[in-house]
Design a protein around this motif. Structure first.
Motif, mmCIF file in Angstrom:
data_model
loop_
_atom_site.group_PDB
_atom_site.id
_atom_site.type_symbol
_atom_site.label_atom_id
_atom_site.label_comp_id
_atom_site.label_asym_id
_atom_site.label_seq_id
_atom_site.Cartn_x
_atom_site.Cartn_y
_atom_site.Cartn_z
ATOM 1 N N UNK A 1 0.825 -1.206 0.000
ATOM 2 C CA UNK A 1 0.000 0.000 0.000
ATOM 3 C C UNK A 1 0.862 1.261 0.000
ATOM 4 N N UNK A 2 1.962 1.219 0.721
ATOM 5 C CA UNK A 2 2.870 2.367 0.760
ATOM 6 C C UNK A 2 3.455 2.628 -0.620
ATOM 7 N N UNK A 3 3.854 1.560 -1.308
ATOM 8 C CA UNK A 3 4.404 1.705 -2.658
ATOM 9 C C UNK A 3 3.342 2.187 -3.639
ATOM 10 N N UNK A 4 2.127 1.667 -3.537
ATOM 11 C CA UNK A 4 1.054 2.089 -4.430
ATOM 12 C C UNK A 4 0.726 3.565 -4.243
ATOM 13 N N UNK A 5 0.710 4.020 -2.984
ATOM 14 C CA UNK A 5 0.423 5.430 -2.717
ATOM 15 C C UNK A 5 1.501 6.324 -3.295
ATOM 16 N N UNK A 6 2.768 5.909 -3.150
ATOM 17 C CA UNK A 6 3.869 6.697 -3.708
ATOM 18 C C UNK A 6 3.770 6.760 -5.230
ATOM 19 N N UNK A 7 3.446 5.630 -5.853
ATOM 20 C CA UNK A 7 3.340 5.600 -7.311
ATOM 21 C C UNK A 7 2.173 6.451 -7.807
ATOM 22 N N UNK A 8 1.111 6.502 -7.016
ATOM 23 C CA UNK A 8 -0.067 7.286 -7.410
ATOM 24 C C UNK A 8 0.143 8.776 -7.215
ATOM 25 N N UNK A 9 1.152 9.153 -6.435
ATOM 26 C CA UNK A 9 1.424 10.560 -6.207
ATOM 27 C C UNK A 9 0.377 11.271 -5.376
ATOM 28 N N UNK A 10 -0.282 10.540 -4.484
ATOM 29 C CA UNK A 10 -1.334 11.121 -3.668
ATOM 30 C C UNK A 10 -0.850 11.306 -2.235
ATOM 31 N N UNK A 11 -1.592 12.078 -1.468
ATOM 32 C CA UNK A 11 -1.359 12.193 -0.031
ATOM 33 C C UNK A 11 -2.027 10.998 0.640
#
Length: 368
Positions: free
Chosen positions: A107-117
């Protein structure tokens, strides 16, 4: 985004209520709510004052929302967050971020890839007296820290008749007391001190072996010894079966020059100890901007948990607008909590000291 941030909430229980209050108090709009069924969605929307309800998550994500708050049982966090991130929405996920480090890392990697807060509500960071303690450590007033110790005690599962979904590992995950409240203590102490727990030894307590007619397979409490990368030694006692203790998160940081004590049940003061004197430093009397920024009301008017939550959501929404609030807890901090929980479970299972897997991020503390 519109001028006012539009938020959706997944869930309709106690934590959804806390999030809903914080959304509106932070200037946001509670645009939509979704529960576990359409009927519960409607009831939650009415109770929380949402503009609309959704029959399911897909319908909520299709509405005009900027950020989604996930406030559901632990085992549902990962699939819900994946869907929110796939839709390109910012996300606030209740802790634990996930029930194991693998999911939390994903989930941490997905959030970083999505560029979201993407944030996790480690809200005890937002007490002004906590920020004062952090400032004193950072500017050297405490001196090198030698001993970090404390406890987080509750009593809501003391009786054999007490039960909750968190007791079921299929819903709450393999750890209960530590993953639920122990990680709050660890996050807070690492945030204040800048130290990281590097290795630990843990014992788990099951005080009530059966609840609701089924055997208990998660811990009622834990005792943890640990060492840090800053050369300190520490210990932590966690319990959800301590009569009379409602929500006592307490820490003591013992440095060369002074000691600092914080008690979440009495958060209006910070105890400061020296060899020749002790002082109760009242909230609202600090000159440090890192502490005064979170003073919501004049000194003498108590602030509490909801105020911390409001500040956390306000900082999250400031980040959505491009700001970088100091000390905002993110998915990386949720991943850190998952690594600590895994180490505690492994130590208790193997009866040995266990190294804590490093999290790829600088320590949150020591730079107020």
């Amino acid at each position: 985004m519109t001028d006012r941030i539009r938020a959706g909430v997944v869930g309709g229980g106690f934590m959804a209520t806390v999030h809903a209050r914080a959304i509106t108090r932070s200037g946001g709009v509670l645009a939509a709510v979704v529960g576990s069924t359409p009927e519960r969605s409607r009831a939650a929307a009415d109770r929380l004052g949402a503009q609309a309800c959704a029959d399911d998550l897909d319908q909520l994500l299709a509405t005009d929302v900027d950020v989604v708050h996930v406030c559901t049982p632990n085992a549902t966090h990962a699939p819900l967050v994946r869907a929110v991130l796939a839709a390109g929405k910012h996300v606030v996920c209740e802790k634990p971020l996930a029930v194991d480090p693998t999911e939390a890392a994903e989930l941490t990697a997905l959030a970083a890839a999505a560029g979201v807060v993407a944030t996790v509500p480690f809200v005890y960071r937002f007490y002004p007296t906590v920020r004062e303690a952090r400032a004193r450590v950072a500017d050297g007033r405490t001196g090198p820290l030698r001993l970090l110790h404390g406890s987080y005690l509750q009593d809501w599962l003391t009786g054999h008749e007490d039960d909750d979904w968190r007791v079921d590992p299929a819903v709450g995950g393999p750890s209960r007391a530590f993953a639920d409240i122990g990680v709050h203590w660890c996050d807070l102490v690492e945030f204040v001190t800048g130290h990281r727990v590097t290795r630990l030894a843990a014992r788990l307590l099951v005080a009530v072996p059966e609840r609701g007619g089924r055997p208990v397979r998660t811990e009622d409490g834990a005792v943890v010894l640990f060492e840090t990368d800053g050369g300190a030694t520490g210990n932590l006692t966690v319990s959800q079966v301590s009569p009379g203790r409602k929500n006592r998160l307490w820490f003591s940081l013992d440095g060369e020059h002074e000691g600092l004590v914080f008690d979440q049940e009495a958060p209006e003061t910070l105890w400061v100890g020296e060899r020749d004197a002790t002082t109760l430093l009242a909230r609202g009397t600090s000159a440090h901007p890192g502490a005064t920024r979170y003073d919501r009301v004049p000194a003498g008017h108590p602030q509490g948990y909801q105020d911390c939550f409001d500040a956390f959501v306000a900082d999250t929404y400031a980040a959505l607008a491009g700001d970088t609030p100091d000390g905002l807890p993110t998915f990386t901090d949720g991943l850190r909590a998952a690594h600590l929980t895994a180490a505690v479970l492994e130590s208790a299972r193997t009866d040995r000291w266990v190294d804590v897997t490093p999290t790829t991020a600088a320590p949150a503390g020591a730079t107020p």
